[in-house]
Design an enzyme around this catalytic site. Sequence first.
Site: not given
Ligand code: GLA
Length: 724
Positions: A476, A546
């Site tokens: 990430d 997301d």
């Molecule tokens: C980002 C990712 C999510 C999750 C969060 C965790 O927003 O896109 O899928 O992994 O971080 O903090």
Amino acid sequence: MIRYDEKNKAFLLNTENTTYGIAVVDDRYVEHLWYGAKIEGENLRYLLREDEGPLTLAQKKRETGAFLDCAPMELPETGMGDYRESALCVRSVAGHRASELVYMGYEIMKGKPHLEGLPATWGSESDSSTLKIFCKDALLGMKVTLLYSVFNGSDALTRSVIVENKGTEPFYIEKILSACLDMDDRGFEMISLAGSWARERHIQRIPLGYGRQNVASFKGESSHQEHPFIALVTPGTTQDTGEVYAMNFVYSGNFIAQAEKNQFDSVRMTMGIHPEEFTWKLEPGDTFTAPEVVMVYSEEGLGKMTRTFHDLYREHLIRSPYLHQKRPILINNWEATYFDFDEKKLLEIAKDASQLGIEMLVMDDGWFGKRSYDDSSLGDWYVNEEKLKGGLCELVENVKKLGMKFGIWVEPEMISPESELYEAHPDWAIQIPGRDITQSRAQYVLDFSREEVVDGVYEMIAKVLKSADISYVKWDMNRQLATLGSYALPADRQGELSHRYVPGVYRMQERLITDFPEILLENCSGGGARFDAGMLYYSPQIWCSDDTDAIERLAIQEGTALVYPVSTIGAHVSVCPNHAVGRTTPFETRGDVALLGTFGYELDITKLSAEEKEQVKEQVEKYHKYNDLIREGDYYRLASVADNGYYDSWMIVDKTKDRALLFYVQVRARANAKSRFIRLAGLDPERRYTVEGREYTGNTLMQAGVRVPAEFGDFKSRLIEITG
Ligand code: GLA
């Protein structure tokens, strides 16, 4: 595929259906001749209007300025009189900003050279060839190589530029774009992908006016908001008609993609690293390589462009051994628990998931350091054994006993101000000494331009990966770059930080996939802020957004699939009301929409009803039945709810045309509505196909269509199989 026409001093690059032409004018200028449908056996130099004023330097010196400002250039430069967007701006040590490249020669080679430290499409000697055009600026001692590659069986072309300092003094590259295309306007419209967090890559189409229209990022990543893709299309271009000129950047940092229409109704299309946060000092003997741009021309509309990108990326960009494999159906605990989990909760999820056919548990953010919320511990890459009692290895072994694999989340590029790593190495954060470091999600960005930082973080993460049987990593990256400064760079190199950061990320990903070849890597960036061709060189899939709402996903996945293969799109079924938009959609629709991607779940499966659990089983079955087709097939966009307001539809057709799948989502129900005929695409017109127990010819299905009944209720989906 590439040849030099000695008599006309022209280079011709032919793909299956396109020709790209370049001419050398006055033994000096490298000019653009033609890009478009294939033209063979013709002297195309008349397209240069060489007998129309203004004339070249050799013909009439007094007109050079005017000539430079309208000639179609392959690599236009700043400072000599071309006032359109330049692709190269170089500042000498004396402080002057100008360069004047002169053609020196060329080389045509089989295959495709690597771009040092950068992701790029690759090709073998038998399936690709490359043209290198060499130019020189005598005053600066600068050698510039223009690179063009083409591939057998593809209508794509790639471009890059290499700058070398052959002189005795350093100079500064203040701007270097990787591709430029000059052509007469045809009433072009510009297509780009615009968005926001949880709303990435919505297709935007606007008419091209005079002046400059661009999309860009100088956030340090390709970004949620704008995307390194543009296409110019002739008016009325549809999925299967109209001309399309597209550019996509194989790079994950700052970019600019622009179309400029000028006084002579000529259009200049450019793409490259954004000059806003960029200067590069090139010492004598040093080389700078600009990232690659992929160009696609289609005279059969957007659909053909899309399929050209998809095939090129599946055949010549993505290297992962998982590319052609069915990926394990995963369940990720993020939307199920956020930070609030322990080993018991994870095992409960895994237990229920394993009974329904889900194949891998992914432990998301919150397993390391003292992290129980998003405000600490990034950089402290060791397991929090208070949360995961018994440790990681025990948890993984218990998950494996359930017949499942195990995956883990990391965010290697970041450091929390509240972390042991920051206490030990405050200088590892990107910062301007004396200024507050801009925080975003309570975190700082690590200075990945420094090898010791990349290596230090890598060692920590590799130790975790070695400590248990881990099958998957979600990498990430949750914030953009700001307060740009590096403790390792001298004053006159601080402008290199944004670009140096990106190959730092690439270097660590390369190390990761080399040392752990069996690990499936999925990239992610606060959802889909770094869903780009650069990252696809390292990971075969990227978390798309997301926003997991099936209806929001229609536009997000449509925009993403405009360029990137559907096999790369991270897509999961999540709970309702959806966490991003609060919408409730049928479970079946959520599954059907997530099938157009890597497929998985992102919910607390222990809380599903018995009926929903049955549906999970059905979805798992559908995934196994259709994933080979979806992953490897050709994607056709049939209808967009963004255009018609009511329904969305797409299709996947097997390369052999033996089999196809039609997806249909009735987004809005309508009172007193009749059924709808959806005209299919991509089938063999002569062949007979069976749809829902009845036979039709491919021609009938493509002309008259498949009948889809009107449903009672919003957000209903249908998946129809077509067998030959
Ligand atoms: C980002 C990712 C999510 C999750 C969060 C965790 O927003 O896109 O899928 O992994 O971080 O903090």
